[in-house]
Design a protein around this motif. Structure first.
Motif, PDB file in Angstrom:
ATOM      1  N   LYS A 214      -7.828  -5.975 -24.733  1.00 56.21           N
ATOM      2  CA  LYS A 214      -8.601  -4.782 -24.355  1.00 56.21           C
ATOM      3  C   LYS A 214     -10.104  -5.085 -24.491  1.00 56.21           C
ATOM      4  O   LYS A 214     -10.900  -4.693 -23.640  1.00 56.21           O
ATOM      5  N   THR A 215     -10.438  -5.779 -25.559  1.00 58.26           N
ATOM      6  CA  THR A 215     -11.845  -6.141 -25.757  1.00 58.26           C
ATOM      7  C   THR A 215     -12.314  -7.057 -24.636  1.00 58.26           C
ATOM      8  O   THR A 215     -13.406  -6.883 -24.097  1.00 58.26           O
ATOM      9  N   VAL A 216     -11.452  -8.024 -24.260  1.00 55.03           N
ATOM     10  CA  VAL A 216     -11.812  -8.934 -23.161  1.00 55.03           C
ATOM     11  C   VAL A 216     -12.031  -8.135 -21.876  1.00 55.03           C
ATOM     12  O   VAL A 216     -12.983  -8.367 -21.137  1.00 55.03           O
ATOM     13  N   SER A 217     -11.162  -7.160 -21.636  1.00 55.22           N
ATOM     14  CA  SER A 217     -11.305  -6.393 -20.387  1.00 55.22           C
ATOM     15  C   SER A 217     -12.579  -5.541 -20.428  1.00 55.22           C
ATOM     16  O   SER A 217     -13.196  -5.292 -19.389  1.00 55.22           O
ATOM     17  N   GLU A 218     -12.993  -5.146 -21.635  1.00 52.23           N
ATOM     18  CA  GLU A 218     -14.273  -4.424 -21.741  1.00 52.23           C
ATOM     19  C   GLU A 218     -15.445  -5.362 -21.423  1.00 52.23           C
ATOM     20  O   GLU A 218     -16.391  -4.974 -20.737  1.00 52.23           O
ATOM     21  N   TYR A 219     -15.340  -6.590 -21.909  1.00 56.98           N
ATOM     22  CA  TYR A 219     -16.383  -7.584 -21.605  1.00 56.98           C
ATOM     23  C   TYR A 219     -16.415  -7.830 -20.095  1.00 56.98           C
ATOM     24  O   TYR A 219     -17.479  -7.926 -19.491  1.00 56.98           O
ATOM     25  N   ASP A 220     -15.211  -7.956 -19.495  1.00 61.01           N
ATOM     26  CA  ASP A 220     -15.116  -8.181 -18.042  1.00 61.01           C
ATOM     27  C   ASP A 220     -15.786  -7.047 -17.274  1.00 61.01           C
ATOM     28  O   ASP A 220     -16.483  -7.264 -16.292  1.00 61.01           O
ATOM     29  N   LYS A 221     -15.524  -5.845 -17.762  1.00 61.61           N
ATOM     30  CA  LYS A 221     -16.059  -4.663 -17.085  1.00 61.61           C
ATOM     31  C   LYS A 221     -17.593  -4.699 -17.061  1.00 61.61           C
ATOM     32  O   LYS A 221     -18.213  -4.458 -16.028  1.00 61.61           O
ATOM     33  N   ALA A 222     -18.163  -5.040 -18.205  1.00 66.59           N
ATOM     34  CA  ALA A 222     -19.629  -5.101 -18.309  1.00 66.59           C
ATOM     35  C   ALA A 222     -20.184  -6.191 -17.389  1.00 66.59           C
ATOM     36  O   ALA A 222     -21.192  -5.979 -16.697  1.00 66.59           O
ATOM     37  N   LEU A 223     -19.487  -7.322 -17.349  1.00 66.75           N
ATOM     38  CA  LEU A 223     -19.939  -8.431 -16.500  1.00 66.75           C
ATOM     39  C   LEU A 223     -19.830  -8.048 -15.023  1.00 66.75           C
ATOM     40  O   LEU A 223     -20.747  -8.281 -14.238  1.00 66.75           O
ATOM     41  N   ASN A 224     -18.700  -7.437 -14.661  1.00 63.33           N
ATOM     42  CA  ASN A 224     -18.510  -7.038 -13.259  1.00 63.33           C
ATOM     43  C   ASN A 224     -19.517  -5.978 -12.829  1.00 63.33           C
ATOM     44  O   ASN A 224     -19.969  -5.983 -11.682  1.00 63.33           O
ATOM     45  N   ALA A 225     -19.865  -5.099 -13.758  1.00 63.45           N
ATOM     46  CA  ALA A 225     -20.864  -4.066 -13.435  1.00 63.45           C
ATOM     47  C   ALA A 225     -22.201  -4.730 -13.132  1.00 63.45           C
ATOM     48  O   ALA A 225     -22.895  -4.361 -12.175  1.00 63.45           O
ATOM     49  N   ALA A 226     -22.544  -5.740 -13.930  1.00 67.63           N
ATOM     50  CA  ALA A 226     -23.815  -6.448 -13.711  1.00 67.63           C
ATOM     51  C   ALA A 226     -23.777  -7.198 -12.377  1.00 67.63           C
ATOM     52  O   ALA A 226     -24.772  -7.232 -11.647  1.00 67.63           O
ATOM     53  N   LYS A 227     -22.603  -7.775 -12.042  1.00 63.40           N
ATOM     54  CA  LYS A 227     -22.450  -8.492 -10.765  1.00 63.40           C
ATOM     55  C   LYS A 227     -22.581  -7.528  -9.578  1.00 63.40           C
ATOM     56  O   LYS A 227     -23.252  -7.823  -8.596  1.00 63.40           O
ATOM     57  N   SER A 228     -21.918  -6.382  -9.691  1.00 62.41           N
ATOM     58  CA  SER A 228     -21.991  -5.390  -8.608  1.00 62.41           C
ATOM     59  C   SER A 228     -23.410  -4.909  -8.412  1.00 62.41           C
ATOM     60  O   SER A 228     -23.853  -4.679  -7.290  1.00 62.41           O
ATOM     61  N   ASP A 229     -24.119  -4.740  -9.527  1.00 60.80           N
ATOM     62  CA  ASP A 229     -25.496  -4.263  -9.444  1.00 60.80           C
ATOM     63  C   ASP A 229     -26.354  -5.259  -8.663  1.00 60.80           C
ATOM     64  O   ASP A 229     -27.134  -4.868  -7.789  1.00 60.80           O
ATOM     65  N   VAL A 230     -26.168  -6.555  -8.946  1.00 62.53           N
ATOM     66  CA  VAL A 230     -26.929  -7.583  -8.232  1.00 62.53           C
ATOM     67  C   VAL A 230     -26.561  -7.556  -6.739  1.00 62.53           C
ATOM     68  O   VAL A 230     -27.437  -7.602  -5.877  1.00 62.53           O
ATOM     69  N   ALA A 231     -25.262  -7.446  -6.444  1.00 65.73           N
ATOM     70  CA  ALA A 231     -24.809  -7.431  -5.043  1.00 65.73           C
ATOM     71  C   ALA A 231     -25.429  -6.256  -4.289  1.00 65.73           C
ATOM     72  O   ALA A 231     -25.864  -6.383  -3.146  1.00 65.73           O
ATOM     73  N   LEU A 232     -25.481  -5.130  -4.977  1.00 62.86           N
ATOM     74  CA  LEU A 232     -26.036  -3.912  -4.371  1.00 62.86           C
ATOM     75  C   LEU A 232     -27.521  -4.085  -4.065  1.00 62.86           C
ATOM     76  O   LEU A 232     -27.994  -3.794  -2.955  1.00 62.86           O
ATOM     77  N   LYS A 233     -28.258  -4.605  -5.042  1.00 62.04           N
ATOM     78  CA  LYS A 233     -29.711  -4.795  -4.885  1.00 62.04           C
ATOM     79  C   LYS A 233     -29.991  -5.852  -3.815  1.00 62.04           C
ATOM     80  O   LYS A 233     -30.954  -5.747  -3.071  1.00 62.04           O
TER      81      LYS A 233
END
Ligand code: ZN
Length: 239
Positions: free
Chosen positions: A30-49
């Motif tokens: 669960k902790t790993v998936s939380e880390y993944d979530k934070a990383l994916n959010a940062a990736k999506s943000d870059v893709a969006l910008k």
């Protein structure tokens, strides 16, 4: 103190630790998936910008082409001036040139405005990219720390289980089975301390007569409310 009560107390304390560590290990995915979530959010943000920046670049190219077209048209129109016959034709032609020049200026203004906006878009993209880089390195650090902790916990767990299994062999099967049943029924707490006629498992009162018996620590006695096995320790000894 009856030896079995002492042993049960010890096994309980080991089992409480076993349960705590097991929960900790179970939480890892669960902790790993939380880390993944934070990383994916940062990736999506870059893709969006980046998409915003790319769109603006394309828009700018289109506008520059349009300005170029207008410019070429103006040059062509100016080249025709000498071919004009009448004064009227000349005036009309000049007006047309002025019109296209106005349009060209308009497009050039749009380009300037867009370039100003693009600076903001670029800054936002750089900021997001920096955040992603940080998140990526943070992610790897967090993950390796988590895996290290998990390996330590697993090793610790092994030791605790071996210890509690060894101790459990010293108790009669009947009492051990009772303990195990209680442990699963009572959310991992089967053996509790009795203090001032109160059961520390359910916080209910223990009848005075029973408490006197519990204080002797020479028999396996259970709380009449929650059924847990009770043990007594001098109340001045705060542990
Ligand atoms: Zn109780």
């Amino acid at each position: 103190m009856l030896e079995e009560i002492g042993l049960l107390k010890e096994i309980q304390s080991l089992d409480s630790e076993v349960i705590r560590i097991k929960l900790l290990i179970e939480k890892t995915p669960k902790t790993v998936s939380e880390y993944d979530k934070a990383l994916n959010a940062a990736k999506s943000d870059v893709a969006l910008k980046r998409a915003v920046v790319d769109k603006a670049i394309k828009q700018r190219k289109d506008l520059e082409l349009l300005a170029e077209e207008k410019n070429e048209r103006i040059i062509k129109m100016k080249g025709r001036i000498n071919d004009l016959k009448s004064n009227k034709e000349y005036k009309t032609h000049l007006k047309e040139i002025e019109q296209v020049e106005r349009e060209k200026r308009h497009v050039e203004d749009d380009i300037l405005n867009l370039m100003e906006q693009m600076e903001t878009y670029d800054k936002a993209l750089k900021k997001s990219e920096l955040a992603l880089t940080k998140e990526e390195s943070h992610y790897n650090e967090k993950l390796s720390y988590l895996n290290k902790e998990k390996a330590i916990s697993e090793k610790e767990l092994e030791g605790l289980i071996a210890k509690r299994n060894k101790l459990s062999k010293e108790i009669s099967k009947e009492i051990y089975d009772k303990y195990i049943k209680l442990l699963s029924k009572k959310h991992g707490i089967a053996v509790v301390r009795a203090v001032s006629e109160i059961c520390c498992g359910c916080n209910m009162s223990i009848p005075p007569q029973l408490f006197v018996e519990v204080m002797k620590n020479d028999r396996i006695l259970t709380c009449p409310q929650c059924g847990r096995i009770l043990w007594y320790e001098n109340e001045n000894n705060n542990k």
